[in-house]
Design a protein around this motif. Structure first.
Motif, PDB file in Angstrom:
ATOM      1  N   LEU A  20       0.837  -1.198   0.000  1.00  0.00           N
ATOM      2  CA  LEU A  20       0.000   0.000   0.000  1.00  0.00           C
ATOM      3  C   LEU A  20       0.873   1.249   0.000  1.00  0.00           C
ATOM      4  CD1 LEU A  20      -2.806   1.278   0.071  1.00  0.00           C
ATOM      5  CD2 LEU A  20      -2.682   1.171   2.574  1.00  0.00           C
ATOM      6  N   ILE A  21       1.925   1.244   0.778  1.00  0.00           N
ATOM      7  CA  ILE A  21       2.845   2.389   0.802  1.00  0.00           C
ATOM      8  C   ILE A  21       3.466   2.586  -0.573  1.00  0.00           C
ATOM      9  CG2 ILE A  21       5.064   3.235   1.689  1.00  0.00           C
ATOM     10  CD1 ILE A  21       4.258   1.967   4.410  1.00  0.00           C
ATOM     11  N   ALA A  22       4.018   1.514  -1.131  1.00  0.00           N
ATOM     12  CA  ALA A  22       4.663   1.619  -2.450  1.00  0.00           C
ATOM     13  C   ALA A  22       3.651   2.009  -3.521  1.00  0.00           C
ATOM     14  CB  ALA A  22       5.347   0.299  -2.803  1.00  0.00           C
ATOM     15  N   ASP A  23       2.491   1.368  -3.512  1.00  0.00           N
ATOM     16  CA  ASP A  23       1.460   1.678  -4.519  1.00  0.00           C
ATOM     17  C   ASP A  23       0.992   3.120  -4.407  1.00  0.00           C
ATOM     18  OD1 ASP A  23       1.623  -0.900  -5.456  1.00  0.00           O
ATOM     19  OD2 ASP A  23      -0.205  -1.587  -4.442  1.00  0.00           O
ATOM     20  N   THR A  24       0.784   3.582  -3.188  1.00  0.00           N
ATOM     21  CA  THR A  24       0.323   4.951  -2.967  1.00  0.00           C
ATOM     22  C   THR A  24       1.392   5.947  -3.400  1.00  0.00           C
ATOM     23  OG1 THR A  24      -1.070   4.239  -1.127  1.00  0.00           O
ATOM     24  CG2 THR A  24      -0.524   6.572  -1.229  1.00  0.00           C
ATOM     25  N   CYS A  25       2.622   5.703  -3.015  1.00  0.00           N
ATOM     26  CA  CYS A  25       3.712   6.639  -3.319  1.00  0.00           C
ATOM     27  C   CYS A  25       4.065   6.672  -4.797  1.00  0.00           C
ATOM     28  CB  CYS A  25       4.939   6.303  -2.484  1.00  0.00           C
ATOM     29  SG  CYS A  25       4.718   6.660  -0.728  1.00  0.00           S
ATOM     30  N   ARG A  26       3.906   5.542  -5.470  1.00  0.00           N
ATOM     31  CA  ARG A  26       4.200   5.500  -6.911  1.00  0.00           C
ATOM     32  C   ARG A  26       3.304   6.451  -7.694  1.00  0.00           C
ATOM     33  NH1 ARG A  26       5.884  -0.098  -6.810  1.00  0.00           N
ATOM     34  NH2 ARG A  26       3.743  -0.720  -6.430  1.00  0.00           N
ATOM     35  N   LYS A  27       2.157   6.781  -7.163  1.00  0.00           N
ATOM     36  CA  LYS A  27       1.191   7.646  -7.845  1.00  0.00           C
ATOM     37  C   LYS A  27       1.450   9.132  -7.579  1.00  0.00           C
ATOM     38  CE  LYS A  27      -2.235   4.019  -7.392  1.00  0.00           C
ATOM     39  NZ  LYS A  27      -3.407   3.553  -6.659  1.00  0.00           N
ATOM     40  N   THR A  28       2.522   9.439  -6.851  1.00  0.00           N
ATOM     41  CA  THR A  28       2.827  10.829  -6.504  1.00  0.00           C
ATOM     42  C   THR A  28       3.981  11.353  -7.364  1.00  0.00           C
ATOM     43  OG1 THR A  28       4.477  10.376  -4.788  1.00  0.00           O
ATOM     44  CG2 THR A  28       2.145  10.367  -4.105  1.00  0.00           C
ATOM     45  N   GLN A  29       4.141  12.660  -7.360  1.00  0.00           N
ATOM     46  CA  GLN A  29       5.231  13.276  -8.116  1.00  0.00           C
ATOM     47  C   GLN A  29       6.597  13.035  -7.491  1.00  0.00           C
ATOM     48  OE1 GLN A  29       4.403  17.403  -9.401  1.00  0.00           O
ATOM     49  NE2 GLN A  29       2.297  17.012  -8.722  1.00  0.00           N
ATOM     50  N   TYR A  30       6.620  12.729  -6.196  1.00  0.00           N
ATOM     51  CA  TYR A  30       7.878  12.504  -5.486  1.00  0.00           C
ATOM     52  C   TYR A  30       7.813  11.181  -4.717  1.00  0.00           C
ATOM     53  CZ  TYR A  30       8.503  17.413  -6.581  1.00  0.00           C
ATOM     54  OH  TYR A  30       8.611  18.610  -7.235  1.00  0.00           O
ATOM     55  N   PRO A  31       7.844  10.057  -5.449  1.00  0.00           N
ATOM     56  CA  PRO A  31       7.682   8.764  -4.776  1.00  0.00           C
ATOM     57  C   PRO A  31       8.803   8.433  -3.785  1.00  0.00           C
ATOM     58  CG  PRO A  31       8.250   8.458  -7.097  1.00  0.00           C
ATOM     59  CD  PRO A  31       7.976   9.915  -6.892  1.00  0.00           C
ATOM     60  N   LEU A  32      10.010   8.892  -4.038  1.00  0.00           N
ATOM     61  CA  LEU A  32      11.117   8.531  -3.143  1.00  0.00           C
ATOM     62  C   LEU A  32      10.964   9.162  -1.761  1.00  0.00           C
ATOM     63  CD1 LEU A  32      14.177   8.594  -5.576  1.00  0.00           C
ATOM     64  CD2 LEU A  32      12.815   6.636  -4.804  1.00  0.00           C
ATOM     65  N   ILE A  33      10.639  10.459  -1.705  1.00  0.00           N
ATOM     66  CA  ILE A  33      10.460  11.095  -0.397  1.00  0.00           C
ATOM     67  C   ILE A  33       9.218  10.532   0.288  1.00  0.00           C
ATOM     68  CG2 ILE A  33       9.185  13.147  -1.152  1.00  0.00           C
ATOM     69  CD1 ILE A  33      10.818  14.724   0.978  1.00  0.00           C
ATOM     70  N   CYS A  34       8.216  10.190  -0.503  1.00  0.00           N
ATOM     71  CA  CYS A  34       6.999   9.597   0.051  1.00  0.00           C
ATOM     72  C   CYS A  34       7.326   8.256   0.718  1.00  0.00           C
ATOM     73  CB  CYS A  34       5.972   9.411  -1.074  1.00  0.00           C
ATOM     74  SG  CYS A  34       4.422   8.636  -0.585  1.00  0.00           S
ATOM     75  N   ILE A  35       7.994   7.381  -0.018  1.00  0.00           N
ATOM     76  CA  ILE A  35       8.323   6.056   0.513  1.00  0.00           C
ATOM     77  C   ILE A  35       9.245   6.164   1.713  1.00  0.00           C
ATOM     78  CG2 ILE A  35       9.572   3.912  -0.002  1.00  0.00           C
ATOM     79  CD1 ILE A  35       8.357   4.108  -2.856  1.00  0.00           C
ATOM     80  N   SER A  36      10.292   6.979   1.612  1.00  0.00           N
ATOM     81  CA  SER A  36      11.246   7.065   2.727  1.00  0.00           C
ATOM     82  C   SER A  36      10.584   7.655   3.974  1.00  0.00           C
ATOM     83  CB  SER A  36      12.492   7.857   2.337  1.00  0.00           C
ATOM     84  OG  SER A  36      12.182   9.205   2.093  1.00  0.00           O
ATOM     85  N   THR A  37       9.710   8.628   3.780  1.00  0.00           N
ATOM     86  CA  THR A  37       9.011   9.226   4.927  1.00  0.00           C
ATOM     87  C   THR A  37       8.094   8.217   5.590  1.00  0.00           C
ATOM     88  OG1 THR A  37       9.093  11.419   3.928  1.00  0.00           O
ATOM     89  CG2 THR A  37       7.431  11.076   5.635  1.00  0.00           C
ATOM     90  N   LEU A  38       7.341   7.497   4.785  1.00  0.00           N
ATOM     91  CA  LEU A  38       6.392   6.540   5.359  1.00  0.00           C
ATOM     92  C   LEU A  38       7.086   5.319   5.942  1.00  0.00           C
ATOM     93  CD1 LEU A  38       3.526   6.816   2.743  1.00  0.00           C
ATOM     94  CD2 LEU A  38       3.582   7.743   5.072  1.00  0.00           C
ATOM     95  N   ARG A  39       8.125   4.837   5.288  1.00  0.00           N
ATOM     96  CA  ARG A  39       8.835   3.659   5.816  1.00  0.00           C
ATOM     97  C   ARG A  39       9.581   3.992   7.116  1.00  0.00           C
ATOM     98  NH1 ARG A  39       6.845  -0.016   2.790  1.00  0.00           N
ATOM     99  NH2 ARG A  39       7.405  -0.296   0.600  1.00  0.00           N
ATOM    100  N   SER A  40       9.921   5.260   7.310  1.00  0.00           N
ATOM    101  CA  SER A  40      10.628   5.633   8.544  1.00  0.00           C
ATOM    102  C   SER A  40       9.677   5.733   9.740  1.00  0.00           C
ATOM    103  CB  SER A  40      11.369   6.967   8.352  1.00  0.00           C
ATOM    104  OG  SER A  40      10.453   8.039   8.256  1.00  0.00           O
TER     105      SER A  40
END
Length: 160
Positions: A20-40
């Protein structure tokens, strides 16, 4: 047998939230900051999409608060009138952001238009702060706030 079933079930739940985190973040303009923020944030693993966007907004709130505190500290230490003016601008806009972001968090899932508007205002606040300097001492943090605000807007937009 029951233990094996529970173990598989918990693994599937964990993986589905990871996806869900990866799928949600992939749909954003900045997936890397999204994933790193949520995974932290360990709590994001069990969150739904609304919870994920709230975590992104809380991260933006933390960065905004950091910038505001740094700007206030620098303002106390400088006598340069141009620097003081730039710092005053940042202080003003980040005080606004500290009001806007909690409203966005509160409205996620209830009033997504207002939540998105407040995330957008936060982006503008970070941009205004950055543009007030010829050489910003907050460049990296302003960039992070802007990207987190855009990620929040993107996710809120997917909520409908």
């Amino acid at each position: 047998m029951l233990l094996l079933f529970l173990s598989v079930l918990l693994t599937l739940i964990y993986c589905s939230h990871g996806d869900l985190i990866a799928d949600t973040c992939r749909k954003t303009q900045y997936p890397l900051i999204c994933i790193s923020t949520l995974r932290s944030n360990p709590h994001s693993r069990s969150a739904d999409v609304k919870g994920l966007v709230r975590f992104i907004l809380k991260a933006a709130l933390g960065k905004a608060n950091t910038i505001l505190n740094l700007a206030n500290d620098l303002l106390k230490k400088t006598k340069d009138p141009i620097l003081r003016q730039s710092l005053d601008t940042c202080i003003s806009v980040y005080q606004d952001a500290l009001d806007e972001i909690p409203i966005a968090i509160e409205n996620v899932g209830k009033n997504n238009v207002e939540a998105s508007d407040n995330a957008s205002a936060t982006f503008v606040d970070a941009d205004t702060c950055e543009e007030s300097f010829s050489n910003s001492p907050f460049a990296a943090d302003n960039k992070a706030v802007k990207q987190l605000a855009v990620v929040a807007e993107d996710i809120i937009g997917s909520l409908g």
